[in-house]
Design an enzyme around this catalytic site. Sequence first.
Site, short mmCIF file in Angstrom:
data_model
loop_
_atom_site.label_atom_id
_atom_site.label_comp_id
_atom_site.label_asym_id
_atom_site.label_seq_id
_atom_site.Cartn_x
_atom_site.Cartn_y
_atom_site.Cartn_z
N LYS A 1 55.10 -34.26 44.07
CA LYS A 1 54.61 -34.29 45.53
C LYS A 1 53.81 -35.64 45.81
O LYS A 1 54.11 -36.09 46.78
CB LYS A 1 53.44 -33.34 45.67
CG LYS A 1 54.22 -31.69 46.25
CD LYS A 1 54.80 -31.18 44.94
CE LYS A 1 55.28 -29.75 45.23
NZ LYS A 1 56.12 -29.12 44.04
N ASP B 1 47.58 -27.15 34.87
CA ASP B 1 48.69 -27.48 35.78
C ASP B 1 48.30 -28.43 37.10
O ASP B 1 47.60 -27.97 37.74
CB ASP B 1 49.35 -26.25 36.19
CG ASP B 1 50.71 -26.44 37.24
OD1 ASP B 1 51.03 -27.83 37.14
OD2 ASP B 1 51.30 -25.46 37.65
N TRP C 1 51.31 -19.47 41.07
CA TRP C 1 52.81 -19.95 41.57
C TRP C 1 53.61 -19.06 40.70
O TRP C 1 53.39 -18.66 39.73
CB TRP C 1 52.61 -21.29 40.61
CG TRP C 1 54.04 -22.24 41.23
CD1 TRP C 1 54.71 -22.02 42.49
CD2 TRP C 1 54.96 -22.90 40.35
NE1 TRP C 1 55.56 -22.78 42.33
CE2 TRP C 1 56.18 -23.23 41.01
CE3 TRP C 1 54.82 -23.37 38.96
CZ2 TRP C 1 56.97 -24.10 40.56
CZ3 TRP C 1 56.00 -24.13 38.74
CH2 TRP C 1 56.87 -24.45 39.17
N ALA D 1 49.76 -30.54 40.03
CA ALA D 1 50.96 -30.72 40.77
C ALA D 1 50.84 -31.47 42.16
O ALA D 1 51.72 -31.69 42.75
CB ALA D 1 51.84 -29.61 40.92
C1 LIG Z 1 51.51 -25.39 40.85
C2 LIG Z 1 52.71 -26.16 40.66
N1 LIG Z 1 53.05 -26.46 39.42
C3 LIG Z 1 53.96 -26.74 39.23
C4 LIG Z 1 55.07 -27.18 39.90
C5 LIG Z 1 56.29 -27.87 39.48
O1 LIG Z 1 56.76 -29.01 40.15
P1 LIG Z 1 58.11 -29.89 39.84
O2 LIG Z 1 58.69 -28.99 38.60
O3 LIG Z 1 58.94 -29.74 41.24
O4 LIG Z 1 57.64 -31.15 39.33
C6 LIG Z 1 54.86 -26.88 41.29
C7 LIG Z 1 55.98 -26.98 42.39
O5 LIG Z 1 55.90 -26.35 43.18
C8 LIG Z 1 53.63 -26.22 41.67
O6 LIG Z 1 53.56 -25.67 42.78
#
Ligand SMILES: Cc1ncc(COP(=O)(O)O)c(C=O)c1O
Length: 386
Positions: free
Chosen positions: A240, A205, A124, A207
């Site tokens: 999500k 991680d 990411w 998500a």
């Molecule tokens: C792999 C991954 N980790 C973490 C996040 C963080 O999400 P948020 O900060 O929107 O809760 C995302 C968001 O796109 C993601 O794709």
Amino acid sequence: MLADLAPKAPDPLLKIIKMFREDPRGDKIDLGVGVYKDATGNTPVMRAVKDAETLLLATQKTKTYVGQQGDVDFLRLVGQLVFGDMARDMASIQAVGGTGALRLGCDLLRESGAKRIVLPAPCWPNHPSIVRAARLEPIDAPFFNIAEQRIDLDALFAAFDTVARGDAVILQACCHNPLGADFSLDQWTALADALNARGVIPFLDLAYQGFGDGIDEDVAGLRAMVERVPEAVIAVSEAKSFGIYRERVGALYVKTSEKARPAVMSNLAAIARANYSMPPDHGAAIVREVLSDEALRQSWRDELDEIRTHIKRTRRRLAAERVNSIPMHLIADQKGMFSTLPLTDAQVTALREVHGIYMTDAARINVAGLREADIPRFVEALRAVA
Ligand SMILES: Cc1ncc(COP(=O)(O)O)c(C=O)c1O
């Protein structure tokens, strides 16, 4: 002086979003932005979320601070959802989204003496920025063959050999962004063994729980890893899974020995305090209400099932198509919102300029953003450039 500041390059995704917005073509297709869209192209507020918000509005009695750790009922319920019974043995703190949780985790690792974080690449794109902002060194570790859409675990193990005990690796728990390629249960076990042998800490991680194969299925690998290692850090985003992107709902969980837990907790509290002091309430309160009420919880699960079914159907439709140089059939095996196609820069540019089809520069497509009606035109355009 502020006047001497050098400008920073804008996020490449923002550039794509802007170009899409300014494209006058009526039949343009947006596969860039990473949000779920239903059959009509809308990103809906989930029914259970709306109901929970109505309930909160009617019953909330105060707007005073929620406290240093955040909403402890939210943390308990999310912990149960992610770890099952293992949640009891973890330190936890509410965070400002998954991004905030990743930053808290990186700061904690730095405080504990870590210097480097291995980032299986492609990752990411925000991971390296977060790691650097926490004054840690990101170690780029290519682990995926894009042409063959295949994970190379040995490449990852080799990267673990380049870091020291107490350093960490960020591993995405499910529905990999940008690859859609997840580790099998056997690979998770092998990863745990490799990390234990080297004293490298897994930083998981999560998500996209519920977007791959199911709420429990999507955390099977994560649980297998956490079970096997003495220490682990886990960042959770509920953006999500509950469709509450802008509410910024996340949490950080840490597995350590019972003896080390109070120090971990006090470090997390101090890091948060110096950063934003207290977390926001509304989004976490929504998740708490949904997870603690049987009817709301069922309604949420049902709608998450619908979302997952929709994504899987789109994946199967794409996988049934034949495009010269792209192994389309593998798209059906991949999980969650994203896949990365083996396209050159020139092909990505041609798709955008000639066909009005927008994806990231690295050819990541948001499968969950592709409307069924747009699939034939998307496939035709791929055939024209590939
Ligand atoms: C792999 C991954 N980790 C973490 C996040 C963080 O999400 P948020 O900060 O929107 O809760 C995302 C968001 O796109 C993601 O794709």
